[in-house]
Design an enzyme around this catalytic site. Structure first.
Site, PDB file in Angstrom:
ATOM      1  N   ASP A  54       0.859  -1.180   0.000  1.00 26.41           N
ATOM      2  CA  ASP A  54       0.000   0.000   0.000  1.00 26.41           C
ATOM      3  C   ASP A  54       0.897   1.232   0.000  1.00 26.41           C
ATOM      4  O   ASP A  54       2.060   1.162   0.394  1.00 26.41           O
ATOM      5  CB  ASP A  54      -0.891  -0.012   1.257  1.00 26.41           C
ATOM      6  N   HIS A  55       0.371   2.348  -0.473  1.00 25.24           N
ATOM      7  CA  HIS A  55       1.067   3.623  -0.345  1.00 25.24           C
ATOM      8  C   HIS A  55       0.837   4.187   1.057  1.00 25.24           C
ATOM      9  O   HIS A  55      -0.297   4.184   1.544  1.00 25.24           O
ATOM     10  CB  HIS A  55       0.539   4.635  -1.375  1.00 25.24           C
ATOM     11  N   TYR A  71      -5.322   3.777   0.790  1.00 23.30           N
ATOM     12  CA  TYR A  71      -6.336   2.804   0.353  1.00 23.30           C
ATOM     13  C   TYR A  71      -5.980   2.167  -0.987  1.00 23.30           C
ATOM     14  O   TYR A  71      -6.854   1.683  -1.702  1.00 23.30           O
ATOM     15  CB  TYR A  71      -7.724   3.457   0.266  1.00 23.30           C
ATOM     16  N   HIS A  72      -4.684   2.116  -1.310  1.00 23.05           N
ATOM     17  CA  HIS A  72      -4.217   1.544  -2.582  1.00 23.05           C
ATOM     18  C   HIS A  72      -3.652   0.148  -2.332  1.00 23.05           C
ATOM     19  O   HIS A  72      -2.453  -0.077  -2.401  1.00 23.05           O
ATOM     20  CB  HIS A  72      -3.151   2.441  -3.213  1.00 23.05           C
ATOM     21  N   LEU A  73      -4.514  -0.809  -2.058  1.00 23.50           N
ATOM     22  CA  LEU A  73      -4.089  -2.138  -1.638  1.00 23.50           C
ATOM     23  C   LEU A  73      -3.893  -3.038  -2.852  1.00 23.50           C
ATOM     24  O   LEU A  73      -4.785  -3.149  -3.699  1.00 23.50           O
ATOM     25  CB  LEU A  73      -5.139  -2.754  -0.704  1.00 23.50           C
TER      26      LEU A  73
END
Length: 549
Positions: free
Chosen positions: A301-302, A478-480
Site C-alpha cells: 500500500d502507499h 487505500y491503494h491495496l
C-alpha cells in the site's frame, strides 16, 4: 434460470471496479450466462453519488469493509483504518475520484518479471478502451469512446493556484496531462465526475447492462468458498450477507469462476477455500486442497504523510465553505449543476516529482494538495480553523506484508499488515517527498495566504524528528495490491500466471488489484479497470487489444 443447483457459464465474485467491467464485457456475448455475487448492498446511498459525500460513506459500515491494519512499530503502534468499498462499484463508489494511470515503466516492470503481454504498449489499448476523456488529451494516448468519463477540475480556489505557483517557481513544470505517459509536473487532478455526480464503475459499466437477460447480479451475497472438484474450480458457496443464520447456497460455473473481490477479500476467500499456504490453512483449521504459498503475501500500500498550514485571517478555505450559509450556497450551486465544492475530489492539485529534486530522474513521489485543513488524526475530516493540507507518498514502496485469514469463517476480519516502512529503501524516498512538500508550502507564492505550520509544527525539523512524525501520523492511501501476485510458475510466490489463471488449478482466475506484482506510481483504480478489460478478452479467447482496434 433457477434450479436445485443453479448454473451459469461464468460466476464473478465481487461487483467492484474489475467485477463491473467483467460483467459488462462477458455478458456482451448473448450465448453465455453470467452471475455476479456482491457482498454489499445496491449503491442507493445518496452520498455515493455526491462527490463530496465520500466523507460520509468512508465511515459507513453499510457500504464499506471497515478493515484495520495490524499495529506496528513503524505506525507508532497504531492500527490504521484501511476501508474498502462494499457495494455495487466497490471502492469506486467511495474513493477519492482520481484518475491516474501511473508511469509506463510500472507496467514494463511487470513484463520484465516474466508476465508476457503486460507491458505498457500492451496495456495502453485497454486504458483507451475504458476511458472517455473529456478535455485535453493526445490522440492515441487518451481514449474518447470508453464508458468512463474522465473530466477536468471546474472549481478553483486561490490557494490551489498559489500552491501551483509555488511549485512552478521551485522548478517543477506545469503538466497539462499527467496521464500522457510523461507524469512529472504539477497541475490539477483529472477526476471521475460528470455533471456534478460521481461516476463509479457500477454507473459506467454495470448499470447500463443490468437488463441483459443473460446477466444476474446478486447483492448481499457473501462468498464463503470456492468449490473445487479435484484441481478444477466448479462454483461458489455463498451466504446472505446480512443473515449469518441463512442456509448457504451454491452457484456453479460451467466455464470459469473469476475472483474480483479486491486485494483483501480475494486472498481471504482463497485461503478459507483451502487454497494458500499450508501452515496458515492448518492454523485456521482448513484442509489444504491446493497449496500456494504466495496467497496473501506481497501485500503493499502507499503510506502518506501530510502537512497542515493555518490560513491568515480573512482567507477562506474549504473549512468555512463547508459550513453554515456558505455550505447552503454551495449546495444550491451543485443542485443547479454549477461548479461547487460538492462536485470536487478531496485532492485538488498533484505534484509528481523526484524526492531528491533531480529533474532528470523519473518521479518517485506523489504529492497532493487541498485548500482545506484536516484535523489531526482524522482522515478527511475538516478542522475547525481554516488552512491547507498537503501530503506525500512514495510511488513504489518496497515494503510488503500480508493478508491472512484468522478463521475459516469469512465473517471474521483477516489479519492485514502492509508492513509500512519496514524496508530501509523506502525511508529516503518518503523523507524526500516530505521535504519537498514542506518546502513548497513555505514558499512566498503561497506564503501570502498562510500563517504558520500546525502539523507537524516548526519544532519538527531533523530527519529523526521527521521519521518519528511519519510513524505517528502517516496513513493509508487505500491503494491495496499484490496478494494474488501475477508471475511465472518459476516464481514460488506467484499465485496467477500471465493469463490470470491460478497456478495449478483449472477454471479459476483472479482479476483485480491483487494480481499486481508491484505497485504502480499512481492511485490504483485506473490500472484495475485496464486489468479487467484485458481479463475479459482472455476469458473470451479474443486476441489482445491493439492500437489499431
Amino acid at each position: 434460470m433457477a434450479s436445485d443447483v443453479e448454473q451459469f457459464d461464468y460466476v464473478i465474485v465481487g461487483a467492484g471496479a474489475a467485477g463491473c467491467v467483467l460483467a459488462n464485457r462477458l455478458s456482451e456475448d448473448a450465448s453465455v450466462t453470467v452471475c455476479v455475487l456482491e457482498s454489499g448492498p445496491p449503491d442507493r446511498n445518496p452520498f455515493i453519488h455526491i462527490p463530496a459525500g465520500f466523507i460520509k460513506t468512508l465511515f459507513d459500515p453499510g457500504v464499506t469493509w471497515q478493515f484495520k491494519t495490524e499495529p506496528t512499530q513503524n505506525t507508532g503502534g497504531r492500527a490504521i483504518a484501511t476501508t474498502q468499498g462494499r457495494t455495487l462499484g466497490g471502492s469506486s463508489s467511495i474513493n477519492g475520484l482520481i484518475y491516474n494511470r501511473g508511469q509506463p515503466d510500472d507496467l514494463n516492470g511487470w513484463a520484465q518479471r516474466g508476465n508476457r503481454g503486460w507491458g505498457y504498449a500492451d496495456m495502453l489499448p485497454y486504458f483507451l478502451r475504458t476511458e472517455r476523456r473529456i478535455g485535453f488529451g493526445e490522440a492515441g494516448i487518451r481514449g474518447r469512446e470508453g464508458k468512463l468519463p474522465v473530466t477536468d477540475m471546474d472549481w478553483f480556489h486561490p490557494l490551489s493556484e498559489a500552491f501551483i505557483a509555488s511549485a512552478i517557481a521551485a522548478g517543477i513544470p506545469r503538466n497539462p496531462d499527467y496521464n500522457s505517459g510523461d507524469q512529472a509536473g504539477v497541475g490539477y487532478y483529472q477526476r471521475l465526475i460528470e455533471k456534478g455526480r460521481r461516476v463509479s464503475a457500477a454507473r459506467a459499466f454495470l448499470k447500463p447492462v443490468m437488463d441483459r437477460r443473460n446477466l444476474e447480479v446478486r447483492t448481499h451475497a457473501r462468498a464463503e468458498a470456492v468449490l473445487l472438484e479435484g484441481k478444477r474450480a466448479v462454483g461458489i458457496r455463498y451466504r446472505h450477507d446480512v443473515d449469518r443464520g441463512a442456509a448457504p447456497r451454491v452457484v456453479r460455473a460451467r466455464r470459469e469462476v473469476i475472483l474480483s473481490a479486491g486485494t483483501v477479500n480475494t486472498a481471504r476467500l482463497l485461503q478459507v477455500s483451502g487454497i494458500g499456504p499450508a501452515e496458515l490453512l492448518g492454523e485456521i483449521g482448513v484442509p489444504v486442497l491446493h497449496e500456494l504459498p504466495g496467497v496473501g503475501a506481497n501485500f503493499r500500500d502507499h503510506y502518506a504523510v501530510r502537512f497542515v498550514m493555518r490560513a491568515k485571517p480573512g482567507v477562506k478555505s474549504l473549512n468555512e465553505l463547508s459550513r453554515g450559509l456558505n455550505l447552503g450556497a454551495q449546495i444550491a450551486r451543485w443542485a443547479l449543476r454549477k461548479p461547487s465544492i460538492l462536485a470536487t475530489s478531496p485532492s485538488h492539485v498533484h505534484v509528481f516529482w523526484n524526492g531528491a529534486n533531480d529533474p532528470k530522474a523519473p518521479p518517485d513521489v506523489q504529492c497532493v494538495f487541498t485548500p482545506g485543513s484536516y484535523a489531526e488524526g482524522k482522515v478527511y475530516v475538516l478542522d475547525d480553523y481554516p488552512g491547507v493540507t498537503a501530503g506525500a507518498w512514495q510511488h513504489r514502496p518496497q515494503s510488503h506484508g500480508h493478508v491472512k485469514a484468522r478463521s475459516a469463517d469469512v465473517f471474521v476480519d483477516p489479519s492485514i499488515n502492509p508492513n509500512y516502512l519496514s524496508d530501509p529503501l523506502d525511508w529516503p524516498v518518503l523523507l524526500g517527498g516530505m521535504k519537498l512538500i514542506r518546502g513548497l508550502l513555505h514558499r512566498p507564492e503561497i506564503g501570502a495566504y498562510l500563517d504558520g505550520e500546525s502539523l507537524p509544527g516548526d519544532a519538527v525539523q531533523g530527519e529523526d524528528e521527521l521519521r518519528d512524525y511519519a510513524r505517528r501520523n502517516g496513513s493509508t492511501t487505500y491503494h491495496l495490491i499484490g496478494t494474488a501476485k501475477m508471475g511465472p510458475a518459476s516464481d514460488p510466490m506467484a499465485v496467477v500466471d500471465d493469463t490470470l489463471c491460478v497456478h495449478g488449478l483449472a477454471g479459476l482466475r483472479v482479476a483485480d488489484a491483487s494480481i499486481m506484482p508491484a505497485m504502480v506510481s499512481a492511485n490504483t483504480y485506473a490500472t484495475t479497470l485496464a486489468i479487467a478489460e484485458k481479463a475479459a478478452d482472455m476469458v473470451r479467447g479474443r486476441a489482445p487489444a491493439s492500437m489499431a482496434a
